[in-house]
Motif scaffolding. Sequence first.
Motif, PDB file in Angstrom:
ATOM      1  N   VAL A  77      24.089 -11.370  71.416  1.00  0.00           N
ATOM      2  CA  VAL A  77      25.532 -11.556  71.448  1.00  0.00           C
ATOM      3  C   VAL A  77      26.180 -10.320  72.064  1.00  0.00           C
ATOM      4  O   VAL A  77      25.595  -9.241  72.087  1.00  0.00           O
ATOM      5  CB  VAL A  77      26.110 -11.786  70.033  1.00  0.00           C
ATOM      6  N   LEU A 106      33.567 -12.417  63.993  1.00  0.00           N
ATOM      7  CA  LEU A 106      32.780 -13.603  63.622  1.00  0.00           C
ATOM      8  C   LEU A 106      32.934 -13.921  62.138  1.00  0.00           C
ATOM      9  O   LEU A 106      32.968 -15.095  61.736  1.00  0.00           O
ATOM     10  CB  LEU A 106      31.296 -13.374  63.963  1.00  0.00           C
ATOM     11  N   GLN A 161      25.496 -17.015  64.606  1.00  0.00           N
ATOM     12  CA  GLN A 161      26.009 -15.972  65.488  1.00  0.00           C
ATOM     13  C   GLN A 161      26.067 -14.631  64.770  1.00  0.00           C
ATOM     14  O   GLN A 161      25.730 -13.590  65.346  1.00  0.00           O
ATOM     15  CB  GLN A 161      27.396 -16.352  66.001  1.00  0.00           C
TER      16      GLN A 161
END
Length: 353
Positions: A77, A106, A161
Motif C-alpha cells: 500500500v 484506513l 488494507q
Amino acid sequence: MKLKNIIYAFLIIGFGAFITYRIVQNNSKSGDQNGKSDKKSALNVSGIVVKTETFDNTLSLSGSIEANEQVEIRSEVSGIVESINFKEGSNVSAGQLLFKVNDIELRAQLSQANTRENLAAENARRAQLLLKKEAISQEEYDVAKAEYASTKAQSQIIKAQIAKTSVRAPFSGKIGLRSISKGAYVNPTMLVANLVNTAKLKITFSIPEKYANQVKTNTVLKFTVSGSTEIYTATVYAIEPAVEVATRTLQVRAITDNQQGKLLPGTFANVVLPLDVIQDAIVVPTQAVIPVQNGKKVFISDFGKAKEVMVETTTRTDASLLILSGLKAGDTVITTGVMSLKNDTPVKVSVKK
C-alpha cells in the motif's frame, strides 16, 4: 705338364677362397654397421603397461551459488512509513514486523464501514422478523440481507488494507540494506530491502546431455569456491525434465547447508559430480593421447616399433583419460615423444612402474 696343371689348379682354388673370405667379411661388417645404425636410430621414450582398474567417473563443472529463498521487500500500500523495525544486515525471523505504514486514514474508513455494517445487520434482523409476520415481502427481506452482506464485505476489505500496512518477513533470513527512512513515502513500486535465506544455498550447474542418464537425485557432490581451499558437499535434489536444445545440456540443482555463513549467493562454484563407478576401466595419461581429424590416437610399442592405434575416449580427469575402445590390458602405451612418432618408428621404451 701334369705338375703345371696341378699348380694352376691350386692357384685358382686359393684365389677363389680368398675372394669368398673377403665377401663374407664385408657382409659381416655391413651387418654390424646396420645393426648399430638401427640401434642408434631407435628413439628413447617412456611408456606404461595398460592395466584395468576401478575408475571413479567424475565430471568437473562450473556452477552458480544461489540463495535458497530470496525476495524483494516492498509495501503493498502507499503511505508514510511510521516505523522501521529491523537493522540492516541482520537476521530476521518469519513473521517478524519489518516496517509499518501509517494507517490512520484506513482505520477511520474501517470505523465508518463498521457503523454501516452494524446498521445493515440490524435492518436485516428486523426484516427477518417482519417477514415471519408477513408484514414485508420476500424481496424486501432479500434486499436488506444483501445490504448487510455488502457492508460486511466492505469492512473486510478495509481490514485487509490495514493488515498490509504492517510488512512482515515471509521467511527467516538475512535482510539487506534498506532504501527508506522513517517518515518516507512508499508505494508498491519502491524497493525497500532484499531478504535472503542463506541458511541453505542452491548450486545450479549444467551437464552434457550424454551424461544425463547417469545423474540421479540424492547424489552427493563436492564443490569449492574461489579464494578458499575448503571442500563443501551438496545433495542433488532437482533435475530439469528436458535437455536445453541450444546448448545440449541438462540443468541440475543441488542444495547445501550454510549455517556458518561461509558461502555467499552469487559466487561461482567448482563442482565435482560423481557418475557411475566403472569396473575394469582402462585409463591412460592425457599426454599420450593425440587429437586427430577423425578422432584420437595413441602409439603403442609393438616388437620395438611404434604402432598407431585409434581410441575412443570419454571422461577426462586432471591427468588422465578414460578409454572406451582401442586398447586392451597388456598394451604398452608410449607417453613421451608421441608428436615425433610415426608408424614403424623404432623405439626403446622405458616402462614406468
